[in-house]
Design an enzyme around this catalytic site. Structure first.
Site, PDB file in Angstrom:
ATOM      1  CG  ASP A 460       0.564   3.633   9.665  1.00 13.58           C
ATOM      2  OD1 ASP A 460       0.359   3.042   8.285  1.00 13.58           O
ATOM      3  OD2 ASP A 460       0.681   2.969  10.435  1.00 13.58           O
ATOM      4  CD  GLU A 513      -3.042   1.941   6.258  1.00 14.24           C
ATOM      5  OE1 GLU A 513      -2.891   0.684   5.887  1.00 14.24           O
ATOM      6  OE2 GLU A 513      -2.533   2.351   7.468  1.00 14.24           O
TER       7      GLU A 513
END
Length: 791
Positions: A460, A513
């Protein structure tokens, strides 16, 4: 600190014979040393003749007091002693063996060694000591009497460290790839005794103690020892086993105390409770076949369609084991190859969805134990479904019982406040330049893959890690040593993490990401690019550009889409710059962004038609697919973690159930045809796997392209994103395919469409079109995507 709660009078745990003990009780430190024992002489036969004056007999040397000096007492009571094992326990001394114990609230402490039973002197403040006339330290236990109970126990201060020199060396080098096996709490047999070893990295602490349910949360009697310059503190506590709650009582550099959860805890209390729990795994895995074949085909050359799930709300109220009994069947029925779990590591605030982690090594206790989570992963594997997990190494929350200023100073976070504070989320960024912090995170990535058999980590917020000026204004950041904005420490960390995971766990994939155009996210770490940096080493990267552009296009009325045509074609300009995943994730269906079907314009029929056409376009586009739960059946409302997907929409008693079931049936068929058609995935990262047929038909809102597999077998994808039927639409095709057969049509009545389909094979005509030697005439259904392959 309050004394332990009174309990019912208990018997001594182990009976021993009451043999007479030597003179063992020692005097307090202020008393003179006891005289040596007097030995009886035999009866004389006759008095000696006084020939000369006798020589004076020297007095015996005074025996030192066994009681601790004031300095050691103070440091132990205050929790600032670096070497409690050097002064507590049993130690050889002039005159015998000194025994010392620190047992707050005890009325007496007795040493038990074979037939020896010697009560120690009460020195006050919980200290007990005695000098026993022994020639060596015996095997012994302690009998500790409290006001209402008596306990026979081992002495924690007679044990050697549970960490070896190799562990400490690797920790100091920042290279302990299985750090969780060294630090934290581990039930074990040590020197023949059952107990739990506790260890924690806290280099700035003046002292560390273990407090928990086993000592009434008073760590005074359990100070830990510092293991040299490693910054690691350690203590083996006999008699403590699985299920005990604990924390570390840390004495900060300023002398104040803080009670902290274990950064390496493998199990925690259910939030909002914050204690760590002593835990050991007893799970027997059944996924050996899955693991054995996981690495047979590289992920970027294999089918890869992902169903993203927020476990606590997929079916609210289900535990890990209940999910293990229900989720695999649902996902397998829909044909997804993988699930992606939003972060499962422990987090205090449910509304963060797991993206603000406090327990990096512990699956959230909201749904069960770590072994229960293993049951879920195992069940998915046995159903043939891979398990990806969101992983959050970019930042952590400021909770004062967790990682923030863990030992009184910045430790896990950067010491520069401007570098430490994350500007968007009110959290703290890790100090990626500190080797022990980097080790903590790299080992954590390995931990999930090795201990929980996770098949992939979706990392993330990578962009926030890579740039020093991320969300910062001029003056709020300092350039790197080359004058640039790149966070060189974060680059090195991500390269190390990826290299380590791929080396240790064959078949595992890491996914970034990363929302910018950083060069080489999925390039090998030893291959520098134009920027001079080696690649970051990820296996896949989320294609955020495709997601934003394509959703923007679909949100426009068809009459206006001609002006946004490029938003659907631009992704092919850079499609092979990285290995991409096409994500329609939870972030796109919350916080006012509306659900996927609700982004589409027009009435309900047109919204569903657009959604179906878009999904089929997405599944045929180069790259892997990801779809968030609830979107597979056209949920109209935004997702909320409070209640999860609107499953009632699929209730046969609901009037519009067929509309939602039709979309779900399409998703099932998309996955089925996708997995059976190598052209849709085998050359995802190779330009040879894609050719435009027509990419400039903006006035028609039509897109057509060919996908190829490694053998050259094609699939033709045609999308008509206008609400009109286009008859005899001419498309150029290769001349080596004798006929084309419609293998999927999103306008089929079974999916809720208008039923404009082409059941008969279509033969090419010899006239060329779109630069190709042959062409076919198709009837393009409205707001639909059609897949055709050689008949």
């Amino acid at each position: 600190m309050t004394p332990p709660k009174k309990v019912k009078k208990a018997a001594v745990k182990k009976d021993r014979p009451a043999a007479p003990a030597p003179a063992a009780s020692a005097a307090p430190a202020t008393s003179p040393a006891p005289p040596p024992a007097q030995v009886a002489s035999p009866e004389p036969i006759a008095p000696p003749e006084p020939a000369v004056s006798p020589e004076p007999v020297p007095s015996p040397a005074p025996v030192p007091s066994p009681a601790l000096d004031a300095g050691d007492r103070e440091r132990l009571l205050h929790g600032s002693h670096h070497a409690p094992h050097a002064v507590l326990g049993a130690h050889p001394a002039p005159g015998g063996v000194v025994f010392r114990a620190l047992r707050p609230y005890a009325r007496s402490v007795t040493v038990l060694a074979g037939e020896l039973r010697a009560e120690l002197h009460n020195d006050g403040d919980g200290f007990f000591s005695g000098l026993l006339p022994l020639t060596e330290v015996p095997a012994y236990r302690l009998l500790v009497a409290y006001e209402d109970t008596t306990v026979e126990t081992e002495d924690a201060y007679r044990f050697l460290p549970t960490l070896g020199e190799l562990d400490l060396h690797l920790i100091g080098e920042g290279r302990h790839e299985q750090l969780w096996t060294a630090l934290g709490a581990h039930p074990r047999i040590h020197q023949g005794v059952s107990g739990t070893s506790f260890s924690v990295w806290a280099p700035n602490a003046r002292g560390v103690r273990v407090a928990g349910s086993f000592n009434f949360w008073d760590g005074t009697g359990h100070p830990m020892r510092s293991l040299g310059s490693s910054g690691v503190w350690e203590l083996f506590v006999p008699g403590v086993g699985e299920g005990e709650l604990y924390k570390f009582d840390i004495t900060r550099p300023d002398g104040s105390h803080t009670l902290r959860a274990d950064p390496m805890a493998r199990r925690t209390e259910v939030p909002p409770a914050t204690s760590s729990i002593v835990d050991a795994s007893h799970y027997a895995w059944g996924d050996q076949e899955w693991l054995a074949r996981r690495a047979e085909t590289p992920v970027h050359q294999a089918p890869f369609s992902v169903y993203e799930i927020h476990l606590p709300s997929w079916r609210p109220g289900l535990t890990y084991r209940q999910l293990g009994d229900q989720l695999p069947a649902y996902v397998k029925d829909l044909g997804f190859t993988h699930v992606e779990l939003m972060p499962v590591a422990e987090h205090p605030f449910g509304g963060s969805w797991g993206y603000q982690v406090t327990g990096f090594y512990a699956p959230t206790a909201r749904l069960g134990t770590p072994d229960d989570f293993k049951y879920l992963v195992d069940a998915l594997h046995r159903a043939g479904i891979g398990v990806l997990m969101d992983w959050v190494p970019a930042h952590f929350p400021r909770d004062d019982w967790a990682l923030a200023e863990f030992d009184g100073r910045p430790l896990y976070e950067h010491e520069d406040p401007l570098r430490a504070a994350h500007p968007d989320w009110g959290t703290l960024e890790f100090d990626f330049g500190r080797r022990e912090v980097r080790n903590f995170l790299v080992a954590n990535a390995v931990y999930w893959c090795e201990e929980f058999h996770i098949d992939g980590l979706r990392v993330d917020a990578v962009a926030s890690m890579l740039y020093l000026d991320y969300s910062r204004e001029p003056g709020q950041w300092t350039p790197n040593e080359h004058g640039g904005r790149e966070n060189l420490d974060a680059v090195a960390f991500l390269q190390e993490m990826n290299a380590t995971v791929y080396r240790r766990s064959p078949g595992v994939v890491t996914i970034a990401e990363e929302s910018t155009a950083w060069d080489g996210v999925t390039r090998a770490t030893d291959q520098p690019g134009p920027s001079g940096f080696g690649g970051l080493g990820f296996g896949l990267k989320w294609n955020m550009g495709w997601m934003h552009d394509s959703l923007d296009y679909m949100s426009h009325e068809p009459v206006h889409r001609r002006y946004h045509h490029h938003e659907m074609t631009f992704s092919m300009v850079y499609a092979y710059s990285e290995n991409y995943v096409l994500p329609i994730s939870h972030d796109e269906v919350v916080h006012g962004k509306r659900s996927l079907v609700s982004k589409m314009p027009g009435d309900w029929w047109r919204q569903r038609a657009d959604l179906r056409a878009y999904l089929a376009f997405m599944w045929a586009h180069p790259g892997k697919q990801l779809l968030f739960m609830g979107q597979e059946f056209a949920q109209g409302a935004e997702w909320s973690e409070a209640h999860g997907p609107d499953w009632w929409l699929l209730d046969p008693a609901y009037g519009a159930e067929a509309d939602h079931r039709g979309v779900r049936d399409l998703v099932r068929d998309l996955n089925a045809v996708y997995r059976a058609t190598p052209a849709l995935w085998q050359l995802d990262t190779d330009p040879a796997g894609f050719q435009w047929v027509v990419g400039d038909a903006a006035e028609d809102n039509v897109f057509a392209f060919l996908r190829y597999d490694a053998e050259g077998s094609p699939l033709l994808c045609v999308s008509n994103l206008s609400p009109v039927v286009r008859h005899d639409y001419l498309l150029g095709v290769p001349d080596d395919v004798p006929a084309w057969h419609e293998t999927l049509n999103t306008d089929a009545s079974a999916y809720g469409g208008s039923g404009v389909t082409g059941p008969d094979p279509v033969k090419p005509e010899p006239q060329g079109r779109h630069g190709r030697p042959a062409s076919i005439r198709l009837t393009l259904p409205p707001l639909a995507t059609v897949w055709l392959r050689p008949a």
